[in-house]
Each structure stands twice: as structure tokens, then as C-alpha cells.
Design a protein around this motif. Structure first.
Motif, PDB file in Angstrom:
ATOM      1  N   THR A 126       0.831  -1.205   0.000  1.00 28.57           N
ATOM      2  CA  THR A 126       0.000   0.000   0.000  1.00 28.57           C
ATOM      3  C   THR A 126       0.869   1.260   0.000  1.00 28.57           C
ATOM      4  N   TRP A 127       1.908   1.256   0.854  1.00 28.45           N
ATOM      5  CA  TRP A 127       2.828   2.401   0.881  1.00 28.45           C
ATOM      6  C   TRP A 127       3.487   2.602  -0.492  1.00 28.45           C
ATOM      7  N   THR A 128       3.924   1.509  -1.089  1.00 25.48           N
ATOM      8  CA  THR A 128       4.606   1.582  -2.382  1.00 25.48           C
ATOM      9  C   THR A 128       3.673   2.122  -3.454  1.00 25.48           C
ATOM     10  N   SER A 129       2.425   1.678  -3.408  1.00 28.49           N
ATOM     11  CA  SER A 129       1.427   2.161  -4.367  1.00 28.49           C
ATOM     12  C   SER A 129       1.252   3.669  -4.255  1.00 28.49           C
ATOM     13  N   LEU A 130       1.182   4.156  -3.019  1.00 29.72           N
ATOM     14  CA  LEU A 130       1.011   5.598  -2.796  1.00 29.72           C
ATOM     15  C   LEU A 130       2.253   6.365  -3.259  1.00 29.72           C
ATOM     16  N   ILE A 131       3.427   5.888  -2.891  1.00 28.22           N
ATOM     17  CA  ILE A 131       4.673   6.566  -3.253  1.00 28.22           C
ATOM     18  C   ILE A 131       4.852   6.613  -4.765  1.00 28.22           C
ATOM     19  N   ASN A 132       4.610   5.490  -5.413  1.00 30.63           N
ATOM     20  CA  ASN A 132       4.748   5.422  -6.872  1.00 30.63           C
ATOM     21  C   ASN A 132       3.748   6.346  -7.559  1.00 30.63           C
ATOM     22  N   VAL A 141       8.444  15.326  -4.405  1.00 27.58           N
ATOM     23  CA  VAL A 141       8.844  15.733  -3.055  1.00 27.58           C
ATOM     24  C   VAL A 141       7.920  15.097  -2.027  1.00 27.58           C
ATOM     25  N   THR A 142       6.624  15.068  -2.331  1.00 30.22           N
ATOM     26  CA  THR A 142       5.663  14.424  -1.431  1.00 30.22           C
ATOM     27  C   THR A 142       5.923  12.927  -1.339  1.00 30.22           C
ATOM     28  N   ALA A 143       6.281  12.318  -2.468  1.00 26.87           N
ATOM     29  CA  ALA A 143       6.593  10.884  -2.479  1.00 26.87           C
ATOM     30  C   ALA A 143       7.754  10.583  -1.538  1.00 26.87           C
ATOM     31  N   ILE A 144       8.784  11.430  -1.573  1.00 28.10           N
ATOM     32  CA  ILE A 144       9.941  11.243  -0.693  1.00 28.10           C
ATOM     33  C   ILE A 144       9.536  11.423   0.770  1.00 28.10           C
ATOM     34  N   SER A 145       8.658  12.385   1.022  1.00 30.62           N
ATOM     35  CA  SER A 145       8.168  12.610   2.384  1.00 30.62           C
ATOM     36  C   SER A 145       7.416  11.384   2.906  1.00 30.62           C
ATOM     37  N   TYR A 146       6.574  10.774   2.045  1.00 38.56           N
ATOM     38  CA  TYR A 146       5.842   9.574   2.453  1.00 38.56           C
ATOM     39  C   TYR A 146       6.799   8.398   2.677  1.00 38.56           C
ATOM     40  N   GLN A 148       9.839   8.578   3.811  1.00 38.95           N
ATOM     41  CA  GLN A 148      10.445   8.787   5.130  1.00 38.95           C
ATOM     42  C   GLN A 148       9.458   8.440   6.241  1.00 38.95           C
ATOM     43  N   GLU A 149       8.193   8.785   6.018  1.00 41.18           N
ATOM     44  CA  GLU A 149       7.164   8.460   7.014  1.00 41.18           C
ATOM     45  C   GLU A 149       6.941   6.950   7.103  1.00 41.18           C
ATOM     46  N   SER A 154       8.602   1.327  10.903  1.00 44.46           N
ATOM     47  CA  SER A 154       9.394   0.123  10.629  1.00 44.46           C
ATOM     48  C   SER A 154       8.761  -0.776   9.580  1.00 44.46           C
ATOM     49  N   VAL A 155       8.186  -0.172   8.560  1.00 41.58           N
ATOM     50  CA  VAL A 155       7.738  -0.942   7.405  1.00 41.58           C
ATOM     51  C   VAL A 155       8.929  -1.037   6.457  1.00 41.58           C
ATOM     52  N   ASN A 156       9.405  -2.242   6.205  1.00 46.15           N
ATOM     53  CA  ASN A 156      10.592  -2.419   5.378  1.00 46.15           C
ATOM     54  C   ASN A 156      10.248  -2.281   3.904  1.00 46.15           C
TER      55      ASN A 156
END
Length: 528
Positions: A126-132, A141-146, A148-149, A154-156
Motif C-alpha cells: 500500500t505504501w509503495t502504491s502511494l509513493i509510486n 517531493v511528497t513521495a519522498i516525504s511519504y 520517510q514516514e 518500521s515498514v521495510n
């Protein structure tokens, strides 16, 4: 079985012969259609399923939502989202991943963020989907912020996460963060699977590091070589690109259409006319490869940049049917060489193919302004107003101290403007002492001399460079600027002298290519 082999017709025939369909059977059909690019059929199968009173499960909703996003069916996507909530499946892992992805594919970034914020425990997918999705929608820039979040709980990250975030860094030329993420990918053991590591350094203007990563690959293939050639091309290293192209024969790797496109780009960016001519002829002699409009456009761009406008026009006329992109390439070459009469004729051809091509009028208006033909400028702007096209506003980004700052042309609203203007004035005076003279040919407005100077001085890359100097005094590191438009000739001449004054490398990536300024010269050789 049929769906996994891509044979959806037979899969549908098998489904039609089943007397009592269930959710598993129809979900297999929906997933098969989705995976084989038949998104309309996937959505249609879902609607048939609902009409038959068969309840969907999490996998059904997830696949259908993705298909809605792929075919940009906003209304259907929202309806199925509502049905997912109503059916109690919105908390399941599969729809949680698909919902943000769907809205991002619609370009509805805020809706995607709102959906994501409602998720209780998003996983790495889910995180990867949002970042991509953020990166693909111009929110790097927002993708990089997410990203880091994402690391804080501790989601690898997996290889797809790292690929997406490194590509975001590449798009914004954010070298420092990109290096950190590259280090993380090496530490995590994912690096060996990532061609994008080399792409990162190439798109950040460090061809040497890109080549170092490339050389680490034990097995070279056409994809990795194409990526490296493209890196050389955008950094103006035509000879290196041609050398690597020559090595493909030694490695028994057959070049494909992308290889030839990248080599032609490399020749164009370094004005290697005869080499480009030889490569284009070789491409046309290969029966198993198709010479595309992009190949023609790249070769026409090479001829146009080198001043061979008549030969470029003859090449464009070879295309049947005529391609408007090639005429636009020739139009841009006319602007570079100030061929007003030829540009008028070419823009007439463009208008025949695309009657409301507003950007041609922007180019023509600028050319008339450079020649002080203000009556023609008024005429072009009147036509432009009718098309409803608005010129892109010039923007520059600079990455300083882990932050990305954005500057617009003539925008003095930045909180550090007083300090920026003091530094900028100092740079202008020092470059004037070395021979810098403002080139008013790049002012496209009929205004007073003082106002012309201010317009030139407040170009976005000049403001960004002044800001970077304010924040990095006493630092010898390179200054990196990213611009959304082509760098103008006045800024190009000025930045060359600034690099001599401050004795630092200034790297500018504009919409065309990379410019490496050092000791009063530029890597492009003043051809871009």
C-alpha cells in the motif's frame, strides 16, 4: 488456466458453460481481464456479477478498482469504492492497496491521500502504491516525504518501493537523498535488481557514478546498455555513447529501436552530424526494426541544430502521412537559428495539421519580439488568446540542505528575497566586469530598458542560483538546478561566467538536457 495464458476468449467460453457461477469463478475472469489489459471487460464482468446477485470478495473489488483506474472510469470507480465500503471489504488488504492506486491513476491525488489516511495499518504494498502514484503525478517531493514516514513505523521497503523512490529522486535531480536511498538498497540486498541505480546518477548529472554502477552488473543486456547510453546522451557525452554502442557488437548484444533512439539523441546533443547520419542509415537498413516518428524527429533535430535546415525539411517531407511533431522540431530549429521566414512557412504547415496549435504562435511571437516586430507580436498574441493556451510559467528547483526550494520567474515573494537580491546583484556586477552584457533578445515584451533588465535578472534559474549561494557560502560542492523549460541564451551566458566567478560547478537540467558549467564554459558547447 486460459486467463493466465492470456487467452481470454476461451476463458470466457468456459465461464459461459458453467451453470452455477460463483464468486471464485467470476473473480478469476475479472483478474484475467485486468492482467491482460482488458479493463473494460473486467468492469463489465463485475457488473454482470452484481446483476446476478453474486457477492464480491476482497480480491474481486481490488481487481475491479484497478481496472477502473486503468480505463479512467471515475464514475464507476467511485461507485465500486462505495460498494466496497457498504459490503464491509474496505478494511481488507487488497482493496486498501487498490483504492489509493485507482485515485492516483485518475490524477485525483487529494482523494488518494484521504483514502490512505483512513487505513488502519497500511502494508509495504500500500505504501509503495502511494509513493509510486505520487511520483507519477508530479509530486516527487511528497513521495519522498511519504517514504520517510513509511520507515518510521518500521515498514521495510521492497525492491518496488526503492525503485519508485529512486525514480522520484531522479526526476527532481535530488542527488543527496538519492545516494542515501541507493545506500539503503545496497544494504537491503535489493541493489543488484535495480537498473535504476545507474539511472539515478545519470539523471542527476553524474555520468561517472552511473558508469561505475553499470560496470558492477555481471551480465550486461540491452536494457542496461540502453539506460547507460541515454545517460551519456542527456549529459552531452556523445563520444562515450557511441563507444558503448560499438561495444554491443563485442558483447553480441543486438541493438533495438530504443538503442538507436538514444544514440541519435546523443549525436543530437553533441552535434555529431556525420555519426548521426551513419547511425540513422544503419537503422533504416535493419529489416527487423521499425523506424519510428521518434527516430525521424531525433535525426531532424540533429540536422536542425547543426544549421542544416533544408536537409531537415527534406527529411520531414519524407514522412507520409505528415507528422506534426517533426514540423515542430523544424520550427524549433528555426527559432535557434533565427530563421523567421522559414518559421512562418513551417508554422503554416503545423496549423494545417493542428488548427489550434497555440504553442507555434508562442514560438512565432517570441521570434517576432526578438526582431522587434511588435505589430506581429500583437497579432500572434491575439491568435494565441483565441486558442485559450497559456504559456507555461518558468520554474526552477534547487535542492539545498535537504530541502527543495522552488522559484518562479520574476517572483520576489520568497521569504529570503532581500538576501537573494543582494547576492544576485553582486553576481551581476562581477559577471559584467568579465564581459556579461544582458541579451534583450530574450525579453519578449515591448517595455522600457530598465524593466527589460529586471525581467532578465529575475529569471527563475538566476534566483535559484543566488539562493543556493546564500545557503552554501564557503562550500565547494556543486550547485544543482532543475528547470521546467529550455534555458534561455542570456541565462546560459551568465551562468558560464558565474561558474568562473565562484569557482564552483553549476549543473542545470533543463527540459532538453544537462548543462555542466565550470570555469566559464558549458559541457553543451553552446548547442542545445
Amino acid at each position: 488456466m486460459y486467463a493466465k495464458s492470456g487467452n481470454m476468449e476461451d476463458a470466457r467460453l468456459v465461464d459461459d458453460r458453467v451453470v452455477e457461477e460463483d464468486v471464485v469463478l467470476i473473480t478469476s475472469l475479472i483478474v484475467g481481464n485486468a492482467r491482460n489489459g482488458r479493463d473494460a471487460d473486467a468492469v463489465c464482468a463485475f457488473r454482470d456479477m452484481m446483476s446476478k446477485g453474486i457477492g464480491a470478495n476482497g480480491y474481486t473489488f481490488a481487481s475491479t478498482l484497478i481496472s477502473c483506474g486503468c480505463r479512467s472510469n471515475v464514475a464507476a470507480g467511485k461507485s465500486i469504492h462505495a460498494l466496497t465500503v457498504k459490503s464491509g471489504f474496505v478494511s481488507f488488504v487488497e482493496p486498501q492497496t487498490s483504492l489509493p492506486t485507482m485515485y492516483l491513476k485518475f490524477g485525483m491525488v487529494d482523494d488518494s491521500v484521504e483514502v490512505f489516511a483512513c487505513l488502519d495499518d497500511p502494508n509495504v504494498v500500500t505504501w509503495t502504491s502511494l509513493i509510486n502514484g505520487m511520483a507519477q503525478n508530479g509530486r516527487e517531493v511528497t513521495a519522498i516525504s511519504y517514504f520517510q514516514e513509511m520507515l518510521r513505523p518500521s515498514v521495510n521497503p521492497n525492491s518496488h518501493t526503492l525503485s519508485s523512490i529512486i525514480q522520484a529522486c531522479s526526476s527532481m535531480a535530488m542527488l543527496e537523498i538519492g545516494i542515501q536511498i541507493h545506500g539503503l538498497s545496497v544494504k537491503s540486498g535489493w541493489s543488484r535488481n535495480l537498473y535504476i541505480d545507474a539511472d539515478l546518477y545519470g539523471k542527476c548529472g553524474i555520468a561517472e557514478m552511473a558508469r561505475s554502477v553499470f560496470d558492477e552488473f555481471k551480465v550486461k543486456d540491452v536494457v542496461s546498455i540502453n539506460s547507460m547510453i541515454h545517460c551519456y546522451a542527456i549529459n552531452g557525452l556523445g563520444a562515450e555513447a557511441l563507444h558503448l554502442y560499438g561495444r554491443m557488437k563485442q558483447l553480441s548484444i543486438d541493438p533495438n529501436d530504443v538503442t538507436y533512439l538514444n544514440i541519435l539523441l546523443a549525436c543530437s546533443n553533441t552535434c555529431l552530424v556525420e555519426e548521426g547520419r551513419r547511425v540513422f542509415a544503419e537503422l533504416r537498413e535493419r529489416p527487423h526494426l521499425v523506424v519510428t516518428d521518434d527516430h525521424y524527429a531525433c535525426f531532424a533535430d540533429l540536422l536542425g541544430k547543426s544549421g542544416r535546415l533544408e536537409e531537415a525539411e527534406a527529411l520531414v517531407l519524407e514522412m507520409r502521412p505528415e507528422d506534426v511533431v517533426l514540423w515542430r522540431v523544424l520550427r524549433n530549429a528555426c527559432q535557434i537559428h533565427d530563421k523567421v521566414e522559414m518559421a512562418e512557412r513551417i508554422i503554416h504547415r503545423v496549423r494545417e495539421l493542428v488548427p489550434r496549435d497555440g504553442w507555434s504562435h508562442v514560438v512565432m511571437s517570441n521570434m517576432y519580439a526578438s526582431s522587434c516586430k511588435w505589430d506581429k507580436v500583437i497579432e500572434m498574441r491575439s491568435i494565441l488568446k483565441e486558442t485559450g493556451l497559456k504559456k507555461d510559467r518558468a520554474m526552477s528547483w534547487v535542492h539545498v540542505n535537504q530541502e527543495v526550494r522552488t522559484f518562479f520567474a520574476s517572483d520576489l515573494s520568497h521569504p529570503d528575497t532581500p538576501e537573494i537580491l543582494v547576492t544576485l546583484e553582486e553576481l551581476i556586477q562581477r559577471t559584467r566586469s568579465l564581459g556579461y552584457v544582458p541579451n534583450f533578445g530574450y525579453v519578449y515584451q515591448h517595455i522600457e530598458h530598465k524593466e527589460q533588465e529586471e525581467l532578465l535578472y529575475y529569471h527563475s534559474e538566476k534566483l535559484a542560483i543566488a539562493f543556493a549561494l546564500c545557503r552554501t557560502r564557503g562550500n565547494s560542492s556543486s550547485i544543482r538546478i532543475l528547470k521546467n523549460l529550455r534555458t534561455c541564451g542570456d541565462c546560459h551566458a551568465w551562468i558560464k561566467l558565474v561558474s568562473l566567478v565562484i569557482q564552483r560547478t553549476i549543473i542545470v537540467r533543463d527540459v532538453k538536457r544537462y548543462h555542466h558549467f565550470l570555469n566559464g564554459s558549458c559541457s553543451c558547447g553552446d548547442i542545445w
